[in-house]
Design an enzyme around this catalytic site. Structure first.
Site, PDB file in Angstrom:
ATOM      1  N   LYS A   1     -20.020   4.221  -6.732  1.00  0.00           N
ATOM      2  CA  LYS A   1     -19.451   2.909  -7.040  1.00  0.00           C
ATOM      3  C   LYS A   1     -19.226   2.708  -8.531  1.00  0.00           C
ATOM      4  CE  LYS A   1     -20.872   0.183  -3.156  1.00  0.00           C
ATOM      5  NZ  LYS A   1     -19.710  -0.659  -2.897  1.00  0.00           N
TER       6      LYS A   1
ATOM      7  N   TRP B   1     -19.596  -8.236   0.637  1.00  0.00           N
ATOM      8  CA  TRP B   1     -18.338  -7.589   1.003  1.00  0.00           C
ATOM      9  C   TRP B   1     -17.208  -8.604   1.194  1.00  0.00           C
ATOM     10  CZ3 TRP B   1     -20.803  -3.507   4.878  1.00  0.00           C
ATOM     11  CH2 TRP B   1     -21.514  -2.585   4.110  1.00  0.00           C
TER      12      TRP B   1
ATOM     13  N   ARG C   1       0.822  -1.225   0.000  1.00  0.00           N
ATOM     14  CA  ARG C   1       0.000   0.000   0.000  1.00  0.00           C
ATOM     15  C   ARG C   1       0.857   1.277   0.000  1.00  0.00           C
ATOM     16  NH1 ARG C   1      -3.732  -0.347   4.926  1.00  0.00           N
ATOM     17  NH2 ARG C   1      -2.019  -1.611   5.720  1.00  0.00           N
ATOM     18  N   GLU C   2       1.961   1.224  -0.769  1.00  0.00           N
ATOM     19  CA  GLU C   2       2.873   2.369  -0.800  1.00  0.00           C
ATOM     20  C   GLU C   2       2.172   3.650  -1.245  1.00  0.00           C
ATOM     21  OE1 GLU C   2       3.392  -0.636  -1.950  1.00  0.00           O
ATOM     22  OE2 GLU C   2       5.498  -1.245  -1.853  1.00  0.00           O
ATOM     23  N   LEU C   3       1.254   3.507  -2.212  1.00  0.00           N
ATOM     24  CA  LEU C   3       0.601   4.706  -2.736  1.00  0.00           C
ATOM     25  C   LEU C   3      -0.241   5.374  -1.648  1.00  0.00           C
ATOM     26  CD1 LEU C   3       0.166   6.524  -5.165  1.00  0.00           C
ATOM     27  CD2 LEU C   3      -1.755   5.093  -5.864  1.00  0.00           C
TER      28      LEU C   3
ATOM     29  N   HIS D   1     -23.268  11.169   8.901  1.00  0.00           N
ATOM     30  CA  HIS D   1     -21.985  11.188   8.193  1.00  0.00           C
ATOM     31  C   HIS D   1     -21.212  12.485   8.407  1.00  0.00           C
ATOM     32  CE1 HIS D   1     -24.585   8.197   6.323  1.00  0.00           C
ATOM     33  NE2 HIS D   1     -23.486   7.487   6.243  1.00  0.00           N
TER      34      HIS D   1
ATOM     35  N   GLY E   1     -27.109   0.874  15.938  1.00  0.00           N
ATOM     36  CA  GLY E   1     -26.286  -0.222  16.458  1.00  0.00           C
ATOM     37  C   GLY E   1     -25.004   0.229  17.102  1.00  0.00           C
TER      38      GLY E   1
ATOM     39  N   CYS F   1     -27.880   5.953  10.285  1.00  0.00           N
ATOM     40  CA  CYS F   1     -26.940   4.819  10.252  1.00  0.00           C
ATOM     41  C   CYS F   1     -26.264   4.736  11.613  1.00  0.00           C
ATOM     42  CB  CYS F   1     -25.920   5.010   9.116  1.00  0.00           C
ATOM     43  SG  CYS F   1     -25.010   3.497   8.701  1.00  0.00           S
TER      44      CYS F   1
HETATM   45  N1  GLN Z   1     -25.323  -1.908  12.958  1.00  0.00           N
HETATM   46  C1  GLN Z   1     -24.323  -1.283  12.171  1.00  0.00           C
HETATM   47  C2  GLN Z   1     -23.818  -0.017  12.862  1.00  0.00           C
HETATM   48  O1  GLN Z   1     -24.564   0.622  13.505  1.00  0.00           O
HETATM   49  C3  GLN Z   1     -24.833  -0.931  10.797  1.00  0.00           C
HETATM   50  C4  GLN Z   1     -23.761  -0.374   9.918  1.00  0.00           C
HETATM   51  C5  GLN Z   1     -24.183  -0.098   8.489  1.00  0.00           C
HETATM   52  O2  GLN Z   1     -25.339   0.041   8.189  1.00  0.00           O
HETATM   53  N2  GLN Z   1     -23.257  -0.024   7.580  1.00  0.00           N
HETATM   54  O3  GLN Z   1     -22.676   0.348  12.754  1.00  0.00           O
HETATM   55 ZN    ZN Z   2     -26.257   2.055   7.722  1.00  0.00          ZN
END
Ligand code: GLN
Ligand code: ZN
Length: 755
Positions: A112, A562, A16-18, A695, A433, A727
């Site tokens: 993506k 994933w 992972r040099e870059l 985010h 979560g 999230c």
């Molecule tokens: N339960 C996970 C969290 O809260 C869900 C993460 C996700 O949706 N990518 O981190």
């Molecule tokens: Zn999420």
């Protein structure tokens, strides 16, 4: 004599040099000269690796400082004008500003790359965008490679794919309105490459494997007619899917050759070879650029032999797509055992596979022999290995029926039992979560992994963390709790590490975007759960509170999506194996007194095939896997699911068919517009549309969230509506998390007072 090549080689470097050079540059710890030197070293090494392996041509142009789409824009001079940079004077610092933003400018959008986990920067199209030429980096790279004495092929993203992947920003009615300009830009580029001594250009048009509207298809012939007037020979590459339906078009294009993905589109070759023009190259991508299994060389050779007789030196053999999507070199791998390693091929090993096929076709069997022997051994050992084939798993799989995917009662009956049991208030509040993963948590996990602290010390520290988040949730007055996931490094790795059939590399990095790399797990065998994975943590957390504590699992589709997935059985079979493992975990959680269980499926939508005609079979198997994982419980046990970053309207019936009692989704950034399709009839079960964006560190105000909730109430009946962020909170800090949740709970209260 067949010709061997690849469509591109990973640029990050085996160590992972870059990444490290980029990050040092961003941190101001090194300058442009140092970064450029690292880039040059990596390119030189990667070309040498290709030449040493015996490829006939090395690929130039697959290198990028951040992203190949952004490099193409920089090369053409088509960078967004809003940044105010002179495209011909673009410095590396400016280039990174485009990619990452600055105080004055928000970054270009990232998304993506087809159905891969690589993310590209989205071109911004407006009527005044120019294609008058930009940086000289590619030409410098061509000279570098020539000076090193390599036979080269330059790889470019094709003009139609580049246009298609961009987004219209202003005063442009159709992206194709830019076609005349972009074609001139590419003509100039090809002309300059010709002057630089380049004879072959690989021009990537992967959009051909999408459902392409007629106007885009119609653009191919005029575009390539215009480009073929320039001197370098053009090899038009398609990948990520079959392009059978375009066989006539591709045959007639005025290019010197066409490349097909024979891994994803194994059946398509016949449609092309029938009357393949006598003067055209056919390049067959027979080595998988998307997965890391050692290829079945005998099988591939058998298919290539006749074609080689027909095409001779017009047959090129290569990787299905760029090798960007696989790790660099297996020989750096010290965590996998030898048997497992013998089943795998990373980018460097794939070069040798391609060359072995070429040698065998060209009659040099002795040179190819070692590769063929290793390939046969790998196939034989994978067929028979007890590490792969587990009779327990297979017996169980054979006994699965559709009934296993059905809850005992339907949703109305279940939800009334659940309400009677939990007596939650209207608009119940919860989180997704994870809670902030502080440096301390990460350090404790890392120390435990390195063996620096013992199991009991680790357990105690994690339990302290759980106590802390439970305490915080009590203070905040949330209704449904989580334990915070401090013990999880990653939502797939955490489970994979506890399952048979999964392997983890020490160094199997793949670029995801910019300097960010991921190390996907490898699912190599039947997936089996030797013991419960999360029950201890959840049970402990539940013991601390009288509020319901959600158990937290990663769903079968995400576990698959994933990871690198085995290629010796259908993906749907592997998904089902994971579903069975999760089903056992769900039932164990229920037995341990956990009454709400969330099965996260953030990757559900990203698994959708590129062509819509393949959607149904994917969705059927994805929904089936989810339901099998969820349906082993009593009516009173509430199953939640969570999906993020998703647009749902086109697959809403399928999301509804998953039949989770509660779904939490990301909607805040779209001002609840994502909810448009989610009326009572389209989606009958409970929904928690995210009321704020996790985010960014910004703290949302009560009024804002109240407004969003009111908007949601216009679509979703009150008794179905939950209140939650969009999230998990693991990337956030505590101060903003606490303040945001406090406001969120207040917003829920304002609504509650009205019902
Ligand atoms: N339960 C996970 C969290 O809260 C869900 C993460 C996700 O949706 N990518 O981190
Ligand atoms: Zn999420």
């Amino acid at each position: 004599m067949a010709i061997a090549h690849v469509l591109g080689f990973p640029r990050i470097g085996a160590q992972r040099e870059l990444k490290f050079a980029q990050e040092a540059f961003w941190a101001g710890e090194s300058d442009e000269t140092a970064l450029r030197a690292t880039g040059a070293t990596l390119r030189e090494r990667h070309w040498q690796t290709q030449a040493d392996a015996g490829l006939d041509l090395v690929t130039v142009g697959d290198f990028a400082w951040y992203d190949q789409v952004l490099n193409t824009l920089a090369l053409l001079g088509a960078i967004p004008a809003r940044f105010g940079f002179d495209p011909q004077q673009l410095s590396l610092a400016d280039y990174f500003t485009l990619a990452r933003g600055s105080k004055q400018h928000f970054a270009m959008e990232m998304t993506k790359w087809f159905d891969t986990n690589y993310h590209y920067l989205v071109p911004e199209w407006s009527a005044d965008v120019k294609f008058d030429g930009g940086v000289n980096w590619l030409f410098d790279e061509v000279s570098e490679a020539q000076a090193l004495g390599h036979f080269t092929k330059v790889a470019l993203i094709g003009p139609l794919t580049l246009l298609y992947l961009g987004k219209i920003k202003s005063d442009l009615s159709h992206k194709l309105d830019l076609l005349p300009k972009i074609v001139v830009g590419y003509q100039q580029l090809l002309q300059r490459l010709h002057w630089a001594g380049v004879t072959t250009v690989q021009i990537d048009e992967p959009i051909l494997s999408l459902d392409l509207a007629a106007e885009w298809l119609a653009a191919f012939t005029p575009t390539y007619t215009a480009l073929s007037k320039q001197a370098p020979a053009l090899l038009l590459t398609t990948y990520f899917g079959e392009v059978c339906e375009h066989a006539a078009l591709l045959r007639s294009l005025p290019v010197q050759g066409v490349h097909l993905d024979c891994v994803r589109g194994a059946e398509q070759v016949g449609a092309f070879t029938k009357d393949w023009p006598k003067d055209k190259i056919l390049s067959l991508g027979v080595i998988d650029g998307r997965n890391l299994w050692r290829a079945d060389l005998d099988g591939i050779l058998g298919k290539l032999k006749l074609l080689h007789e027909q095409l001779d030196d017009r047959l090129w053999i290569g990787s299905s797509c760029s090798l960007l999507h696989v790790p660099v070199d297996l020989s750096n791998e010290n965590k996998l055992d030898d048997e497992l390693k013998s089943w795998l091929a990373f980018a460097t090993q794939k070069l040798s596979e391609i060359v072995a096929l070429k040698q065998a076709l060209n009659g040099n069997f002795s040179e190819a022999e070692a590769q063929f022997i290793a390939s046969r051994a790998a196939q034989a050992s994978r067929r028979n290995s007890a590490r792969i084939h587990n009779p327990l798993v297979q017996r169980r799989l054979a006994a699965v029926s559709d009934a296993d995917g059905q809850r005992i009662s339907n949703f109305p009956e279940r939800i009334s039992k659940q309400q009677a049991k939990w007596k939650l208030p209207a608009f119940p509040t919860t989180t997704i979560g994870s809670f902030p993963q502080t440096a301390e948590i990460r350090q404790t996990r890392a120390a435990y992994k390195r063996g620096e602290i013992g199991h009991l010390a680790y357990l105690e520290q994690m339990r302290d963390e759980i106590r802390f988040v439970v305490q915080k949730q009590e203070e905040l007055g949330l209704d449904v709790f989580v334990h915070g996931e401090p013990e999880r490094n990653d939502m797939v790795e955490y489970f994979g590490e506890q399952l048979w059939g999964y392997a983890f590399t020490a160094n199997g990095w793949v670029q995801s975007y910019g300097s960010r790399c991921v190390k996907p797990p490898i699912i190599y065998g039947d997936v089996y759960r030797p013991e419960a994975m999360t029950v201890g943590w959840s049970q402990f957390a539940q013991s601390l509170t009288s509020k319901p504590m959600k158990g937290m699992l990663t769903g079968p589709v995400t576990m698959l999506q994933w990871s690198f997935v085995r290629d010796d059985q259908p993906r749907a079979t592997t998904a089902l194996q994971i579903a069975l493992v999760l089903r056992d975990e769900v039932c164990d959680l229920e037995k341990a007194g956990i009454g709400m269980i969330q099965i996260d499926e953030p990757a559900f939508r990203e698994g959708l095939p590129l062509k819509s005609r393949d959607w149904t079979s994917y969705l059927e198997s994805a929904v089936r896997a989810f339901k099998i994982s969820a349906a082993g419980v009593k009516d009173e046990t509430q199953i939640h699911t969570h999906m993020c970053y998703s647009e749902f309207n086109d697959i809403l019936p399928w999301i509804a068919a998953m039949d989770a009692d509660v779904i939490t989704i990301e909607t805040s950034r779209s001002d609840m517009e994502l909810l448009d399709g989610f009326g009572e009839f389209a989606y009958p079960n409970d929904i928690g549309p995210g009321v704020y964006d996790i985010h960014a560190p910004r703290i949302p105000q009560v009024d804002e969230m109240e407004r969003l909730l009111r908007k949601a109430r216009g679509v979703i009946p009150d008794q179905r509506l939950w209140v939650n962020p969009d999230c998990g909170l693991k990337t956030r800090g505590w101060p903003e998390t606490y303040a945001a949740l406090e406001n969120m709970v207040s917003a829920a209260w304002r609504l509650r007072e009205e019902v």
